[in-house]
Each structure stands twice: as structure tokens, then as C-alpha cells.
Design an enzyme around this catalytic site. Structure first.
Site, PDB file in Angstrom:
ATOM      1  N   ASP A  57     100.165 -51.071 -35.279  1.00 38.33           N
ATOM      2  CA  ASP A  57      99.670 -50.990 -33.706  1.00 38.33           C
ATOM      3  C   ASP A  57      98.279 -51.633 -33.613  1.00 38.33           C
ATOM      4  O   ASP A  57      97.364 -51.430 -34.325  1.00 38.33           O
ATOM      5  CB  ASP A  57      99.544 -49.686 -33.190  1.00 38.33           C
ATOM      6  CG  ASP A  57      99.393 -49.776 -31.713  1.00 38.33           C
ATOM      7  OD1 ASP A  57      99.865 -50.321 -30.860  1.00 38.33           O
ATOM      8  OD2 ASP A  57      98.149 -49.220 -31.617  1.00 38.33           O
ATOM      9  N   TYR A  62      90.507 -53.969 -29.622  1.00 34.67           N
ATOM     10  CA  TYR A  62      90.184 -53.684 -30.925  1.00 34.67           C
ATOM     11  C   TYR A  62      89.607 -54.726 -31.372  1.00 34.67           C
ATOM     12  O   TYR A  62      89.855 -55.859 -32.159  1.00 34.67           O
ATOM     13  CB  TYR A  62      91.487 -53.290 -31.651  1.00 34.67           C
ATOM     14  CG  TYR A  62      92.117 -51.917 -31.132  1.00 34.67           C
ATOM     15  CD1 TYR A  62      91.794 -51.465 -30.432  1.00 34.67           C
ATOM     16  CD2 TYR A  62      93.506 -51.763 -31.785  1.00 34.67           C
ATOM     17  CE1 TYR A  62      92.438 -50.067 -29.661  1.00 34.67           C
ATOM     18  CE2 TYR A  62      94.262 -50.795 -31.292  1.00 34.67           C
ATOM     19  CZ  TYR A  62      93.629 -49.915 -30.106  1.00 34.67           C
ATOM     20  OH  TYR A  62      94.545 -49.064 -29.637  1.00 34.67           O
ATOM     21  N   LYS A  86      98.795 -54.821 -27.022  1.00 32.50           N
ATOM     22  CA  LYS A  86      98.679 -54.231 -25.558  1.00 32.50           C
ATOM     23  C   LYS A  86      98.312 -55.466 -24.681  1.00 32.50           C
ATOM     24  O   LYS A  86      97.933 -56.441 -25.059  1.00 32.50           O
ATOM     25  CB  LYS A  86      97.733 -53.301 -25.559  1.00 32.50           C
ATOM     26  CG  LYS A  86      98.112 -52.005 -26.684  1.00 32.50           C
ATOM     27  CD  LYS A  86      97.146 -50.978 -26.993  1.00 32.50           C
ATOM     28  CE  LYS A  86      97.614 -49.858 -27.787  1.00 32.50           C
ATOM     29  NZ  LYS A  86      97.454 -50.504 -29.256  1.00 32.50           N
TER      30      LYS A  86
END
Length: 342
Positions: A57, A62, A86
Site C-alpha cells: 500500500d 508518501y 490513493k
């Protein structure tokens, strides 16, 4: 055999995506709180490969693209890996005056910054950029990232409308075209998950920090997910680290990304006392507990180095006696009725 080790999903996500009980959280590979070298990132992913991890994930947020880029090489050699990313933030360039050693919790990042944007066009752009960084034409699971009051405060209604009237349609179209396998929300709060279950058709929720050994406020939500047929991925099983390190050592102790309140420290200390009585590592109990719920298909652990990969695997497979869980119940350290490993 411990139930959490043999667990398999009861319902494939999106009709066909199978997740392992333990997944790899790639936020640390985006230099979360501290810099990770490219060499260390490569070694971490190699260790994950050797340990059998096959769900990763990540998110554009990030490391402002760094986590996705570092995953790309591993993904090219292992096309069978399941990957989630995402949408909800676009990465835009910064000027030199905005540079800093740490920005929004990430160190030594590219000259980009995330800007919230859940519009149709923004979600399409974000998805395309993630595909480019990951070196993939398709992403197995895409979560709408950080919707809800906890993140957006007074602007929550604005961003929810922006997503439901724009970005959600983009995800539906991408799924219909086969570019996405499953659609979900990746959040830290229960209320927005309940709203999504009531208003949208989603496949999965990635919920961080709300269904853990320390906190089971999401237990009613998980029962709603059973009825709705929505799978759950649990993130933040260590509640920002306090369940990984405990509170017997020196402060500060962090919970929910902030210094822990006294009542949280007392509860963790009580958990540690029971762990000591049964010779169970606190971290092992923290990783195994969420996986016992029948609607939880994976528990994602953020891992920054090869040693952490190997340790997480050991914790997840550590034998825990049934009497340990019964003792937690008897001492009021667990919400009534929540499933435990058997």
C-alpha cells in the site's frame, strides 16, 4: 495453528482481489519522519519479497511521490503483486523558499507539495501520475485519501461534495475500464466511513488506528461492513507507535501522531502487564488482534528496513494462547463482543 496466521479473506475485494492477512505499508519508504536511502529501500523491498509479502500500500502523499517511485522496480519484476494507492491530493511544484528538511512529516522530499483536490479531473490526473511512477497501467485498489472532518475540519462538506460529484465518478469510470480493480476510502476516522457506506458503492475501507488492540471504536462500523459486503483493511495497528514500543520505557509516547494522553498511557501499561504475564510481545498482539475480525482481509504494517520486515513477520506468527485474550476481556481491556484470534 493460530487463527490469524491461517486467515484468508472471506470475500475477495471487488469480486476477485485476494489480499494476504499481513500487508506492507510503504509510507516509511517515502521518508516518513526520517530519510531512508535508496539502498535501504531496495533492501527492505527485497526482504519483503523473501518474506512472502504480496500486498503493498502506497500513496502520492508518501514522500510526495517517492514511495511510489521506490516501489516501481520491485513491481516490474513481480507483476503478480497486489498494489493499492490513493487519490485526493495532487502533487504540484514548490519554489526554493518552500524547501525544508521535513515537510508534512516527510524528510528529504522532491520539490513537490500535495494539494487536496477531489475533482473528476484531479483524480484522473492523480491516477495517471501514480501509474507513471509505479510503472503500471493498472492499480489493483485505489482509495480516496483522507476525506472527513478529522482532516478537513470546516471544509469537510466542500471536499466531500467535490469527491462525490467528481472524483468518485472518475474512479467508477476507471474501474469500468479495467484500470482499477476496487474502489475504497483510506482514512483515519469512522464517521466518514459510515457516510460512504450510506451514500456510495465501494468495495473496501482502509481504516487506520480505529480498530486496534488499544482502541476498538470502529467495531460497530465493521458490523455495518459485514451487512454491506464491504471488506476492511486495517492500518495503524500500532496506533502511531505506542503499541510497538510500549510505555515502560522513556517518553515521549505517541498515539494518533501526537504525544499520548495520560489515560492512553495507563491503558497501554495495563496491556503490557497482561503481555508480560503470558510472555506475549505487545507488538505481536497488536498485529494479530485486528486480523481476527471476519471482515478484515488484511492488516497493513508500515516497514522501513529489512529488520522490521522480518520482525513483523515473526510478530504476526508468534503463538498467543487463548487465555491471553480471555484475560484482556476479564480486565476490561477489550470492547465486549469483538472477535479475537482462536
Amino acid at each position: 495453528m493460530n487463527a490469524s496466521r491461517s486467515k484468508t479473506p472471506i470475500k475477495p475485494i471487488g469480486g476477485h482481489i485476494q489480499l494476504p492477512a499481513l500487508g506492507f505499508g510503504a509510507a516509511p519508504l517515502g521518508n516518513l519522519y526520517r530519510a531512508v536511502s535508496d539502498k535501504q529501500a531496495d533492501e527492505t523491498l527485497a526482504a519483503a519479497h523473501s518474506a512472502g509479502f504480496n500486498y503493498f500500500d502506497t500513496a502520492p502523499h508518501y514522500g510526495f511521490g517517492l514511495s511510489e517511485s521506490r516501489l516501481a522496480a520491485a513491481l516490474q519484476t513481480r507483476p503478480e503483486l497486489v498494489v493499492s494507492s490513493k487519490v485526493g491530493r495532487l502533487l504540484v511544484p514548490i519554489n526554493s523558499a518552500e524547501r525544508a528538511p521535513i515537510r508534512q512529516g516527510f524528510a528529504n522530499t522532491p520539490d513537490l507539495k500535495p494539494v487536496f483536490d477531489y475533482r473528476y479531473e484531479a483524480v484522473m490526473d492523480s491516477f495517471a501520475q501514480s501509474c507513471q511512477r509505479l510503472g503500471r497501467e493498472r492499480i489493483d485498489i485505489v482509495y480516496a485519501h483522507d476525506l472527513g472532518v478529522l482532516t478537513h475540519g470546516s471544509e469537510d462538506a466542500f471536499y466531500w461534495q467535490q469527491f462525490t460529484q467528481g472524483g468518485y465518478r472518475a474512479l467508477q469510470e476507471l474501474k469500468a475500464a479495467g484500470r482499477i480493480g476496487a474502489i475504497g476510502l483510506g482514512v483515519n476516522e469512522v464517521a466518514v466511513c459510515q457516510r460512504a457506506l450510506n451514500e456510495l458503492q465501494i468495495d473496501v475501507l482502509l481504516l487506520a488506528g480505529r480498530y486496534t488492540l488499544l482502541e476498538q471504536t470502529a467495531a460497530p462500523l465493521l458490523e455495518q461492513c459485514v451487512t454491506a459486503g464491504v471488506s476492511v483493511v486495517v492500518g495503524g495497528a500500532f496506533n502511531s507507535g505506542i503499541l510497538a514500543r510500549g510505555v515502560m520505557g522513556s517518553a515521549p509516547h505517541y498515539y494518533d501522531y501526537q504525544p499520548a494522553a495520560d489515560n492512553i498511557i495507563r491503558r497501554v501499561r495495563a496491556l503490557e502487564i497482561v503481555c508480560a504475564e503470558f510472555d506475549v510481545p505487545l507488538s505481536a498482539a497488536a498485529l494479530q488482534f485486528p486480523a481476527a475480525h471476519p471482515q478484515v482481509v488484511s492488516v497493513v504494517a508500515g516497514l522501513a528496513c529489512a529488520a522490521e520486515v522480518e520482525q513483523a513477520k515473526r510478530w504476526f506468527e508468534h503463538p498467543i494462547p487463548t487465555a491471553f485474550w480471555h484475560s484482556l476481556r476479564e480486565r476490561g481491556l477489550m470492547a465486549p463482543g469483538v472477535p479475537v484470534p482462536a
